[in-house]
Design a protein around this motif. Structure first.
Motif, PDB file in Angstrom:
ATOM      1  N   ALA A 187      39.613  67.104   8.624  1.00 21.68           N
ATOM      2  CA  ALA A 187      38.886  65.890   9.126  1.00 21.68           C
ATOM      3  C   ALA A 187      40.062  65.015   9.796  1.00 21.68           C
ATOM      4  O   ALA A 187      39.762  64.404  10.630  1.00 21.68           O
ATOM      5  CB  ALA A 187      38.208  65.373   7.957  1.00 21.68           C
ATOM      6  N   GLN A 188      41.137  65.116   9.149  1.00 26.40           N
ATOM      7  CA  GLN A 188      42.278  64.043   9.326  1.00 26.40           C
ATOM      8  C   GLN A 188      43.065  64.338  10.668  1.00 26.40           C
ATOM      9  O   GLN A 188      43.969  63.741  11.122  1.00 26.40           O
ATOM     10  CB  GLN A 188      42.853  63.651   8.318  1.00 26.40           C
ATOM     11  CG  GLN A 188      44.061  64.703   7.678  1.00 26.40           C
ATOM     12  CD  GLN A 188      44.869  63.910   6.808  1.00 26.40           C
ATOM     13  OE1 GLN A 188      44.837  63.142   5.901  1.00 26.40           O
ATOM     14  NE2 GLN A 188      46.336  64.341   6.913  1.00 26.40           N
ATOM     15  N   LEU A 189      42.862  65.674  10.859  1.00 28.94           N
ATOM     16  CA  LEU A 189      43.925  66.379  12.184  1.00 28.94           C
ATOM     17  C   LEU A 189      43.623  65.301  13.252  1.00 28.94           C
ATOM     18  O   LEU A 189      44.390  65.343  14.352  1.00 28.94           O
ATOM     19  CB  LEU A 189      43.369  67.716  12.434  1.00 28.94           C
ATOM     20  CG  LEU A 189      43.981  68.683  11.431  1.00 28.94           C
ATOM     21  CD1 LEU A 189      43.366  70.120  11.644  1.00 28.94           C
ATOM     22  CD2 LEU A 189      45.353  68.541  11.306  1.00 28.94           C
ATOM     23  N   GLU A 190      42.410  64.903  13.598  1.00 30.08           N
ATOM     24  CA  GLU A 190      41.970  64.106  14.791  1.00 30.08           C
ATOM     25  C   GLU A 190      42.180  62.602  14.642  1.00 30.08           C
ATOM     26  O   GLU A 190      41.853  61.682  15.484  1.00 30.08           O
ATOM     27  CB  GLU A 190      40.863  64.259  15.255  1.00 30.08           C
ATOM     28  CG  GLU A 190      40.390  65.851  15.741  1.00 30.08           C
ATOM     29  CD  GLU A 190      38.865  65.951  16.007  1.00 30.08           C
ATOM     30  OE1 GLU A 190      38.096  64.935  16.107  1.00 30.08           O
ATOM     31  OE2 GLU A 190      38.783  67.195  16.674  1.00 30.08           O
ATOM     32  N   GLN A 191      42.696  62.076  13.221  1.00 30.63           N
ATOM     33  CA  GLN A 191      42.658  60.751  13.227  1.00 30.63           C
ATOM     34  C   GLN A 191      44.005  60.195  13.821  1.00 30.63           C
ATOM     35  O   GLN A 191      45.149  60.697  13.976  1.00 30.63           O
ATOM     36  CB  GLN A 191      43.190  60.344  11.595  1.00 30.63           C
ATOM     37  CG  GLN A 191      42.078  60.705  10.894  1.00 30.63           C
ATOM     38  CD  GLN A 191      42.478  60.269   9.245  1.00 30.63           C
ATOM     39  OE1 GLN A 191      43.632  60.187   9.062  1.00 30.63           O
ATOM     40  NE2 GLN A 191      41.224  60.506   8.417  1.00 30.63           N
ATOM     41  N   GLY A 192      43.809  58.983  14.311  1.00 23.97           N
ATOM     42  CA  GLY A 192      44.879  58.267  15.150  1.00 23.97           C
ATOM     43  C   GLY A 192      45.687  57.412  14.041  1.00 23.97           C
ATOM     44  O   GLY A 192      45.347  57.413  13.007  1.00 23.97           O
ATOM     45  N   THR A 193      46.336  56.274  14.515  1.00 24.31           N
ATOM     46  CA  THR A 193      47.371  55.442  13.850  1.00 24.31           C
ATOM     47  C   THR A 193      46.212  54.473  13.212  1.00 24.31           C
ATOM     48  O   THR A 193      45.446  53.847  14.080  1.00 24.31           O
ATOM     49  CB  THR A 193      48.248  54.755  14.380  1.00 24.31           C
ATOM     50  OG1 THR A 193      49.090  55.773  15.167  1.00 24.31           O
ATOM     51  CG2 THR A 193      49.188  53.721  13.906  1.00 24.31           C
ATOM     52  N   ALA A 194      46.381  54.118  11.707  1.00 25.27           N
ATOM     53  CA  ALA A 194      45.541  53.183  11.213  1.00 25.27           C
ATOM     54  C   ALA A 194      45.810  52.000  11.638  1.00 25.27           C
ATOM     55  O   ALA A 194      47.026  51.398  12.057  1.00 25.27           O
ATOM     56  CB  ALA A 194      46.050  53.588   9.805  1.00 25.27           C
ATOM     57  N   THR A 195      44.734  50.894  11.484  1.00 22.30           N
ATOM     58  CA  THR A 195      44.944  49.754  12.000  1.00 22.30           C
ATOM     59  C   THR A 195      46.012  48.899  11.080  1.00 22.30           C
ATOM     60  O   THR A 195      46.752  48.071  11.561  1.00 22.30           O
ATOM     61  CB  THR A 195      43.780  49.045  12.023  1.00 22.30           C
ATOM     62  OG1 THR A 195      42.835  49.109  10.744  1.00 22.30           O
ATOM     63  CG2 THR A 195      42.485  49.492  13.007  1.00 22.30           C
ATOM     64  N   ASP A 196      45.674  49.046   9.726  1.00 25.26           N
ATOM     65  CA  ASP A 196      46.518  48.197   8.830  1.00 25.26           C
ATOM     66  C   ASP A 196      46.964  49.032   7.714  1.00 25.26           C
ATOM     67  O   ASP A 196      46.495  50.110   7.325  1.00 25.26           O
ATOM     68  CB  ASP A 196      45.926  46.760   8.533  1.00 25.26           C
ATOM     69  CG  ASP A 196      44.415  46.941   7.783  1.00 25.26           C
ATOM     70  OD1 ASP A 196      44.307  48.076   7.255  1.00 25.26           O
ATOM     71  OD2 ASP A 196      43.758  46.123   8.176  1.00 25.26           O
ATOM     72  N   PHE A 197      47.847  48.444   6.644  1.00 24.48           N
ATOM     73  CA  PHE A 197      48.015  49.286   5.530  1.00 24.48           C
ATOM     74  C   PHE A 197      46.821  49.695   4.461  1.00 24.48           C
ATOM     75  O   PHE A 197      46.674  50.846   4.368  1.00 24.48           O
ATOM     76  CB  PHE A 197      48.970  48.296   4.573  1.00 24.48           C
ATOM     77  CG  PHE A 197      49.667  49.083   3.501  1.00 24.48           C
ATOM     78  CD1 PHE A 197      50.458  50.132   3.583  1.00 24.48           C
ATOM     79  CD2 PHE A 197      49.084  48.894   2.110  1.00 24.48           C
ATOM     80  CE1 PHE A 197      50.974  51.029   2.533  1.00 24.48           C
ATOM     81  CE2 PHE A 197      49.528  49.558   0.890  1.00 24.48           C
ATOM     82  CZ  PHE A 197      50.442  50.662   1.141  1.00 24.48           C
ATOM     83  N   PRO A 198      45.815  48.968   4.284  1.00 26.03           N
ATOM     84  CA  PRO A 198      44.657  49.139   3.614  1.00 26.03           C
ATOM     85  C   PRO A 198      43.852  50.437   4.339  1.00 26.03           C
ATOM     86  O   PRO A 198      43.380  51.436   3.496  1.00 26.03           O
ATOM     87  CB  PRO A 198      43.803  48.053   3.383  1.00 26.03           C
ATOM     88  CG  PRO A 198      44.610  46.857   3.701  1.00 26.03           C
ATOM     89  CD  PRO A 198      45.842  47.362   4.542  1.00 26.03           C
ATOM     90  N   ALA A 199      43.843  50.328   5.569  1.00 21.61           N
ATOM     91  CA  ALA A 199      43.279  51.473   6.492  1.00 21.61           C
ATOM     92  C   ALA A 199      44.087  52.945   6.337  1.00 21.61           C
ATOM     93  O   ALA A 199      43.366  53.696   6.282  1.00 21.61           O
ATOM     94  CB  ALA A 199      43.191  50.941   8.061  1.00 21.61           C
ATOM     95  N   GLN A 200      45.424  52.720   6.243  1.00 23.86           N
ATOM     96  CA  GLN A 200      46.259  53.703   5.718  1.00 23.86           C
ATOM     97  C   GLN A 200      45.748  54.621   4.500  1.00 23.86           C
ATOM     98  O   GLN A 200      45.694  55.738   4.447  1.00 23.86           O
ATOM     99  CB  GLN A 200      47.946  53.472   5.851  1.00 23.86           C
ATOM    100  CG  GLN A 200      48.196  53.442   7.233  1.00 23.86           C
ATOM    101  CD  GLN A 200      49.957  53.291   7.128  1.00 23.86           C
ATOM    102  OE1 GLN A 200      50.338  52.251   6.585  1.00 23.86           O
ATOM    103  NE2 GLN A 200      50.377  53.949   7.861  1.00 23.86           N
TER     104      GLN A 200
END
Length: 284
Positions: A113-126
Motif C-alpha cells: 500500500a505504501q509503494l504509491e505514497q508521496g512525501t508526507a506533509t509534516d512529521f506526524p503524517a510521516q
C-alpha cells in the motif's frame, strides 16, 4: 547430508543480510542463542527481507511482484510449512501457528500500500504513513516474543522511528524519490528543493536538526508507551536514538548520521545484556 548443509547455508545467507544492515545484532546473538531460538532470528531476517522489498527496489512493479509472493507465502505457510527457508524455520515453531494469520499478512499488505505514497506533509503524517508497515512488523514480533496479549504500542513507535532515522541518513541518495525523508512542511520552512537536498548547506543542516529534534522527542514519548521490546528491537532503538543525539549536536548532522557510530564494544554489549535481561524477566 549435503542437502541439509546447503539448506543451512541458504538460511545463513538471509541472516547475514540482516546482520549486514544491523551489525550490532551480532552482539545480541550472544544473548539470544539462534540454536535455541531459531525463530526469533528468522523473524528478524524476514523483516529485513520485507523492508528490502519495500524500500530497496526502485522499480514499483518488481517490488509489487516480490511482495505479492511473500503475501502468498505467508498466507499458506500454516498449511504448507512454507517454501522459503525463513518461513520454514518460523512455521516449524508452534509460536507461528498461535499467531493470527492477519498479523502475518499485515506488514506485507502495508508495504504494498505504501509503494504509491508521496512525501508526507509534516512529521506526524510521516509517523502515520510509516506505522502500518513498521507497526505491523512490531506487532508480529511482539506476539512472537511475548504472546498475543502483549501490547505492541511501544515497539510499533520505536520501529517507526528507527525507520525514519535510517531514511534521513539516506537523504542525499533518495532526493529524487517520490517519498522524501523530510516532510513537505520542513522543506518549505527552510526553503529547500529536491536538488538542494544533495548538497550541504546551512538550510539543510537546520532542516535535518529539526527532524532529529522531532525524532528524539518522539523517542522520549515512547518510553511511557505500554509493551515490551524484543532484544533486537531494543538494541536497534538504543543504537539509533544515541546516533540521533550525537548528530543533533554535530557540526554536520547528516555526515554524522552517515558515519554512524561503533556497533561493538562494551557499550553495545551492555545494552544487549540489559535488553536480554528485560526479555527474560517478561517470559519467565
Amino acid at each position: 547430508m549435503i542437502e541439509l548443509v546447503e539448506q543451512n547455508a541458504v538460511l545463513q545467507g538471509f541472516i547475514d543480510k540482516w546482520l549486514a544492515v544491523q551489525p550490532q545484532q551480532r552482539i545480541a546473538l550472544v544473548f539470544v542463542d539462534g540454536r535455541r531460538y531459531p525463530g526469533h532470528v528468522a523473524l528478524a531476517a524476514l523483516e529485513q527481507e520485507l523492508l528490502g522489498a519495500a524500500y530497496g527496489i526502485r522499480e514499483p512493479q518488481v517490488a509489487v511482484a516480490k511482495l505479492n509472493w511473500w503475501a502468498e507465502e505467508l498466507a499458506g505457510a500454516a498449511t504448507s510449512g512454507g517454501r522459503h527457508p525463513l518461513t520454514q524455520v518460523l512455521f516449524d515453531d508452534e509460536r507461528a501457528h498461535a499467531i493470527a494469520s492477519d498479523l502475518w499478512l499485515a506488514p506485507v499488505l502495508a508495504a504494498m500500500a505504501q509503494l504509491e505514497q508521496g512525501t508526507a506533509t509534516d512529521f506526524p503524517a510521516q509517523i502515520e504513513a510509516a506505522m502500518p508497515l513498521h507497526g505491523g512488523m512490531a506487532a508480529l514480533e511482539t506476539a512472537w516474543w511475548y504472546g498475543a496479549d502483549a501490547s505492541s504500542a511501544r515497539a510499533a513507535r520505536v520501529a517507526t522511528l528507527n525507520h525514519l532515522l535510517y531514511a534521513l541518513l539516506r537523504l542525499e541518495q533518495d532526493a529524487e524519490r517520490d517519498r522524501l525523508p523530510l516532510p513537505m512542511a520542513r522543506l518549505a520552512r527552510h526553503g529547500l528543493s529536491r536538488t538542494q537536498l544533495r548538497a550541504a548547506s546551512e538550510a539543510r543542516q537546520h532542516a535535518v536538526r529539526a527532524q532529529l529534534e522531532d525524532l528524539l522527542a518522539s523517542w522520549k514519548e515512547s518510553t511511557v508507551l505500554p509493551g515490551p521490546l524484543s532484544v533486537f528491537r531494543a538494541l536497534e532503538s538504543r543504537h539509533a536514538s544515541r546516533l540521533a543525539q550525537r548528530a543533533m549536536h554535530a557540526g554536520d548532522a547528516l555526515a554524522t548520521l552517515q558515519a554512524g557510530q561503533p556497533r561493538s564494544g562494551l557499550a553495545t554489549t551492555l545494552q544487549a545484556w540489559q535488553a536480554a535481561r528485560a526479555w527474560r524477566r517478561q517470559v519467565v
